[in-house]
Every structure is written in structure tokens, then in C-alpha cells.
Design a protein around this motif. Structure first.
Motif, PDB file in Angstrom:
ATOM      1  N   GLN A  38     -25.181   6.632  -7.961  1.00  0.00           N
ATOM      2  CA  GLN A  38     -25.679   6.571  -6.435  1.00  0.00           C
ATOM      3  C   GLN A  38     -26.784   6.187  -5.842  1.00  0.00           C
ATOM      4  N   ARG A  39     -26.537   5.242  -7.060  1.00  0.00           N
ATOM      5  CA  ARG A  39     -28.311   4.962  -6.379  1.00  0.00           C
ATOM      6  C   ARG A  39     -27.930   3.094  -6.189  1.00  0.00           C
ATOM      7  N   GLN A  40     -26.571   3.036  -6.486  1.00  0.00           N
ATOM      8  CA  GLN A  40     -25.606   1.288  -6.269  1.00  0.00           C
ATOM      9  C   GLN A  40     -25.430   0.913  -5.756  1.00  0.00           C
ATOM     10  N   PRO A  41     -24.816  -0.499  -5.220  1.00  0.00           N
ATOM     11  CA  PRO A  41     -24.757  -0.747  -3.843  1.00  0.00           C
ATOM     12  C   PRO A  41     -23.945  -0.162  -3.456  1.00  0.00           C
ATOM     13  N   GLY A  42     -22.576   0.004  -4.256  1.00  0.00           N
ATOM     14  CA  GLY A  42     -21.614   0.229  -3.912  1.00  0.00           C
ATOM     15  C   GLY A  42     -21.579   1.841  -2.918  1.00  0.00           C
ATOM     16  N   TYR A  43     -22.365   2.262  -3.553  1.00  0.00           N
ATOM     17  CA  TYR A  43     -22.269   3.945  -3.159  1.00  0.00           C
ATOM     18  C   TYR A  43     -23.484   4.271  -1.553  1.00  0.00           C
ATOM     19  N   LEU A  44     -24.678   3.404  -1.809  1.00  0.00           N
ATOM     20  CA  LEU A  44     -25.209   3.086  -1.093  1.00  0.00           C
ATOM     21  C   LEU A  44     -25.059   2.175   0.441  1.00  0.00           C
TER      22      LEU A  44
END
Length: 214
Positions: free
Chosen positions: A43-49
């Protein structure tokens, strides 16, 4: 049903997103899961951010609409599927109270809960968004005592939100085990939709824990 008609739910098991998935089941809505392993920090990866800069679930995508914030998601989904009867219509006298108690969850209940969990000293009543914890919870107790649901005899999306929340907050000792709260939570968690999703969550959470520990 076209692909654009389907709801995408950004999801992780045993989180606030669980209630949204239960609501989707109750609505009979077509949806797909975009699963995030929060134990692995996905949830902290760029894709989800890029979806939710706060790195929180749930979030939903419906066509071009991206909706975050649990309260907004419940209102959006219940209005999107009026045939399920879980949202009072705009001209229904219950519409105002329905919105009141959904908003109360995000504006008063959750801030009070976090303060209690973190043992934060209470703010002065005049500066607190929820007055004080006992007053905030007392208002809920008074409303639920009229039962069996928040607005009387008919269940709404607000009850899915609150019933799931009471289930886990009672379990963790954040809300006292008063009969009115326990019975209310059981009305929701005994429903087939919750039972299905809870079982699926248990299995998915075990898989995530194993994957994160590998």
C-alpha cells in the motif's frame, strides 16, 4: 455488463476495506478486487499511492470515478445501486438521518477511537471534533436502543458500516461490550454476506502473512 460498469475495490483483508466488500455483496454489485498485501507494504508503493496518496484502503474505481474515504464510498455505492434498498431516496425523510449517522462515523467515532487507542489526553470539549468519548458513544447507544437498526426496522448501508466497525472495536476492547452494541454487531455479522467475506478474509490474510514472511 461491460467492464466499465464493474467496481474495482482496492483491498486488503481484515482492514476497513472488509466492510466495503461486505456492502458490495449486500448490494449485489459486480466488482473485482485489486488486492494489496499490506503486510508486505504494497500500500506504500508508488502504484497505489497514485490511487490514494495516504496509502489507505478502501478505495474504489468505477469507470472514470475514483473514490477514496470510507464514508464517501458507502454513500456512492449505495446510491449507485438503489434497487438494493440500502440508501433512502433524496425525498425520503430518513435521508437526512441516514447521512448524519454515516458522517458521524468518520467525523466523530473514528477520531475518538484513535485518541482512545493511542491514550491521547482528551482535548477541551470546545476544541474536540467529537465532544468527548463518553458523549460520542452515548449518542450512538441512544440511537441504537430504538433498534433494531440505526433508522428503525429497515437496514441501510449505514448499518453495514457501523455493524462491521462495532464487531472489531468490541473485539479489541475499544468499545464496551454493552448489550445494545453487541446485539447490533451480531445482526450484521450473522448475515450471509459478512460470513462469506469473513471466511475469505481469514484465508487471504493467512496467505499474505506467509508471503510477507517468506
Amino acid at each position: 455488463m461491460t467492464k466499465s460498469d464493474r467496481i474495482t475495490l482496492y483491498y486488503s483483508p481484515q482492514t476497513r476495506a472488509t466492510g466495503t466488500r461486505v456492502l458490495l455483496e449486500e448490494l449485489g454489485a459486480p466488482y473485482d478486487l485489486h488486492v494489496l498485501n499490506m503486510k508486505a507494504g504494497e500500500q506504500r508503493q508508488p502504484g497505489y499511492l497514485a490511487v490514494n496518496p495516504l496509502g489507505k484502503v478502501p478505495a474504489i474505481r468505477h469507470g472514470e470515478a475514483l473514490v477514496t474515504e470510507q464514508v464517501a464510498i458507502y454513500i456512492y455505492l449505495a446510491d449507485l445501486f438503489p434497487g438494493a434498498g440500502l440508501a433512502p431516496a433524496l425525498d425520503d425523510p430518513r435521508r437526512g438521518p441516514y447521512l448524519r449517522w454515516i458522517a458521524y462515523y468518520g467525523a466523530s467515532f473514528e477520531p475518538a477511537l484513535i485518541d482512545k487507542f493511542m491514550n491521547h489526553p482528551p482535548a477541551p470539549v470546545t476544541q474536540s471534533p467529537y465532544s468527548d468519548y463518553e458523549t460520542m458513544l452515548g449518542a450512538l447507544e441512544a440511537q441504537l436502543s430504538k433498534g433494531p437498526y440505526l433508522l428503525g426496522d429497515r437496514i441501510t448501508a449505514a448499518d453495514i458500516l457501523w455493524g462491521v466497525a462495532f464487531s472489531w472495536t468490541i473485539t479489541f476492547g475499544l468499545v464496551p461490550k454493552k448489550d445494545v452494541f453487541v446485539r447490533y454487531a451480531e445482526r450484521i455479522t450473522s448475515r450471509p454476506a459478512y460470513q462469506r467475506i469473513n471466511a475469505a478474509d481469514n484465508e487471504m490474510a493467512a496467505q499474505h502473512a506467509a508471503a510477507a514472511g517468506a
